[in-house]
Design an enzyme around this catalytic site. Structure first.
Site, PDB file in Angstrom:
ATOM      1  N   TYR A 155       4.484  -2.987 -12.047  1.00 25.04           N
ATOM      2  CA  TYR A 155       3.600  -4.140 -12.218  1.00 25.04           C
ATOM      3  C   TYR A 155       4.517  -5.295 -12.625  1.00 25.04           C
ATOM      4  CZ  TYR A 155      -0.742  -1.407 -12.157  1.00 25.04           C
ATOM      5  OH  TYR A 155      -1.807  -0.618 -11.788  1.00 25.04           O
ATOM      6  N   THR A 181       3.030  -3.009  -6.980  1.00 21.86           N
ATOM      7  CA  THR A 181       1.582  -3.147  -6.801  1.00 21.86           C
ATOM      8  C   THR A 181       1.204  -4.625  -6.822  1.00 21.86           C
ATOM      9  OG1 THR A 181       1.142  -0.987  -7.774  1.00 21.86           O
ATOM     10  CG2 THR A 181      -0.665  -2.559  -7.759  1.00 21.86           C
ATOM     11  N   HIS A 285      -6.643   0.023  -4.586  1.00 18.74           N
ATOM     12  CA  HIS A 285      -6.555   0.411  -6.003  1.00 18.74           C
ATOM     13  C   HIS A 285      -7.616   1.450  -6.351  1.00 18.74           C
ATOM     14  CE1 HIS A 285      -4.001  -1.191  -9.321  1.00 18.74           C
ATOM     15  NE2 HIS A 285      -4.828  -0.497 -10.071  1.00 18.74           N
TER      16      HIS A 285
END
Length: 394
Positions: A155, A181, A285
């Protein structure tokens, strides 16, 4: 505890021979029943965090409906006596076309957290993708993982120095790919979490990579406690200003393969590759971010067509069974990421529960290959599938 990884063909037999008394904690072999079994052992807030979806849950349902729209059309008498589950991904031979998807804060469901998960994955011969929001550090998880392949999910922080530090630590700890991501510049609207007022990271759970990082720690006040740690973490997470141009900076930071996770639109897949990504992961997700988004499997074929056969494409979101894995591979995925079911196994029986759930998945995958007349996971193609409903006349 050392476990052997059974060869294809042995997995189903071993589950039968173990019987209910020898099965890991008597964890069910029924994938649909795993969620309800986990609900019984987890407190309501934790279960909601694991199982909940964004908004009305429409995206989560779309993921499953996308798989249901395809049917397998098996071929008979093809003389398949051996099956090969291995696949080539990013130039590396993986033992299975399944990797464990990155999920946050495993200690919320089991005290050993990611250490139990990665050991269970290694027992089953399944590669592990470690979340940025883990309860154990990169180094601790790497030490528990053994020699099997492992990837690190990033992230992307707002602090470039912290980003570089996390990437360097992943390299030094033997992670062999980065999964960036991109579908969470802000957290999704998740009513179940909101109703319980529960997000583990806001309680300091799942921040082990940060609290063990020298760059992150250098920015904390002396003798910082949980409150200060969470405040600083909240200030460096959720990078709203990211653009495709910034991916080139990350590409220049490391020689590790980089995959972009959270791609649904074919144009974004093209941009990812043009910006230096080695592959993309088609994902929404798991239905946890944007309510009303398209099912991931529905987007797979267009993404594969957009990037061509030479680019790595993985499928995440909605995968539950061996048949699901086969459908994803037939529609163009090189492999899949497997999420919530393994976490339910962790909740039910720790390392052994993870191993059991994965061995069940691989056993069914092997059975599906056998019954559809295919000897290799890499041999699967769209000719295996038909849209739900009567088959057209030849």
């Amino acid at each position: 505890m050392t476990m052997r990884t059974a060869a294809p063909g042995d997995l189903l037999r071993d589950i039968y021979l173990a019987g209910p008394d020898g099965r890991a904690g008597q964890v069910t072999t029924n994938f649909e029943a795993l969620e309800e079994a986990a609900r019984v052992v987890l407190d309501p807030a934790t279960f909601a965090f694991v199982a909940g979806n964004a908004g009305t849950g429409l995206t989560g349902r779309a993921n499953r409906e996308a798989f249901d729209r395809w049917r397998l059309v098996p071929r008979a008498l093809r003389g398949i006596t051996r099956r090969d589950l291995s696949v080539s991904v990013l130039g590396e031979r993986l033992p299975t076309p399944v990797l464990l998807a990155p999920i946050s804060a495993h200690t919320t469901v089991h005290p050993e957290g990611e250490l139990a998960t990665v050991r269970g994955a290694a027992d089953a011969g399944v590669p592990f993708v470690l979340s940025s929001y883990a309860s154990h550090s990169l180094e601790e998880v790497a030490a528990a993982a053994g020699p099997g392949p492992r990837w690190f999910q990033l992230y992307w922080p707002t602090d470039d120095a912290l980003t570089a530090s996390l990437v360097r630590r992943a390299e030094a700890s033997g992670y062999t790919a980065l999964v960036v991501t991109v579908d969470n510049p802000s957290i999704g609207y998740r009513p179940a979490d909101l109703d319980h007022g529960f997000l583990p990271m806001l309680r300091g759970v799942g921040l082990a990579h940060y609290t063990s990082d020298p760059v992150f720690r250098a920015a904390l006040p002396p003798n910082a406690g949980t409150k200060e740690v969470v405040r600083h973490w909240a200030g460096v997470t959720g990078h709203l200003a990211l653009t495709w141009e910034r991916l080139a900076w990350l590409r220049g930071l490391t020689d590790l393969p980089v995959l972009v996770k959270g791609v649904l639109h074919p144009d974004d897949a093209r941009r990812a590759v043009a910006s230096g990504a080695d592959g993309v992961i088609v994902s929404n997700h798991g239905g946890r971010q944007l309510d009303g988004a398209a099912g991931a499997l529905d987007c797979l074929s267009a993404v594969r067509a957009a990037v061509g056969d030479g680019v790595t494409v993985l499928l995440d979101s909605g995968v539950r069974t061996g048949s699901d894995v086969v459908k994803a591979l037939a529609l163009g995925a090189d492999a899949v990421l497997y999420g919530r079911p393994y976490l339910y196994g962790l909740a039910l029986d720790g390392r052994a529960g993870v191993r059991h759930v994965l061995r069940c998945l691989l056993a069914e995958l092997d059975v599906v290959l056998t019954l559809t007349g295919y000897g290799s996971a890499e041999a699967l193609g769209p000719e295996l599938l038909a849209a739900a409903g009567p088959l057209p006349l030849p």
